[in-house]
Design a protein around this motif. Sequence first.
Motif: not given
Length: 400
Positions: A229-241
């Motif tokens: 996760n390149p944005y660790h420790p923040i949980a992220t998602a995309t529009l396709n998730t």
Amino acid sequence: MSNSLLPPSPTVRRGSTRRRAASNVPPMQDSHHGALQAIRSFLKGRICYDAFPISFRLIVLDTKLSVKRALQCLLMNSVVSAPLWNSDKSEFAGMLTVLDIIHLIQYYWRTSSYDSASEDVETLRLEKLREIEIELGVAQPPLLRKHPDNTLYEAAQVLVQTHARRLPLLDYDSDTGHEVIVSTLTQYRLLKFISINAKIQKLNLSLRRLKIGTYVANPSPNDVPEGQNPYHPIATATLNTTVFSVVHMFSELAISAVPIINEDGIVVNLYETVDVMTLVRSGSYQSLDLTISEALKQRSLDFPGVVICTASDSLGTLLQLIKKRRVHRLVVVEGEEEERKGGRKGRLLGIITLSDVLRYIMGAGTINETHEPRQTQTPAMSVPSSNVLASPANLTTPNA
């Protein structure tokens, strides 16, 4: 005439030439910390009653009520939580929050089908929710309470120490001796009370300097090895998730919002636990198979937008925003300063919750930029030099 009879000449003192030692504390920093101390003193001199709005309503749910009816009640009254009452024992029984509904969805995903879940929710009572949380292995919320006559400082300490987002205020009936639920004090209500009554303009140090919030551990997300996760420790998602994938994040990380980013890490929206409630209120659990992009199209038209800010915005600006509008969290994005260093304007940098802000104000220490995600990540957004994402993808920015 004898000189001895003349009045003595007045003694003339010369002004001291000694100079005071210069303060080692910069004026801006001195002003900032002075304002913090003033806020803490203010909270010690006010009680919880003082923070009550002039007019408010209180919704209390009996634990014998079915989950479906309780959910409908929350949605109809535009609230995301309510105190629970055990009518058998005539006592307070905790709080029902959106996270309880998220845990319930997670439970049904593991143990049954969508159809059986829809049928079960018709009869499942609120009193059974704690048993489900035990089976899932998630932390059960502590049974917190304070008296309305307790100081706001004491109430704030409880909120900080337990990472709770709301604190029930209970009194006792003088005739029966039974508990009486008077109200709930939320982080938002407390911080708004502070922003209205304190000199927040003196809180002039930047969020970057104060390290308030959770920040991306690696300053160059593109350099992170594939699969991580390149944005660790923040949980992220995309529009396709899928919505269900985000529901897992809500339940497992005990958070209530996930930033939605594009392939470049630019924040395009925010998905919240409240959005999940909107999907399941009709019992259509199949909606959880939708992508975030599809689910956002069903979001209410009065959605206020995502509130964003940059790390150079001040704490005072953030509190000024809370004073003007209902804000539960801010997404921190890269601004002009990061762009000059090779960053990308609008790319996810961090997230700030009301828990983070209250924790700092109460003097619970600074928050490291690389710490693990806590249970204090929460819902809604706007920006102090900030921006707000309107409808499905709109960002808005408050002026400092």
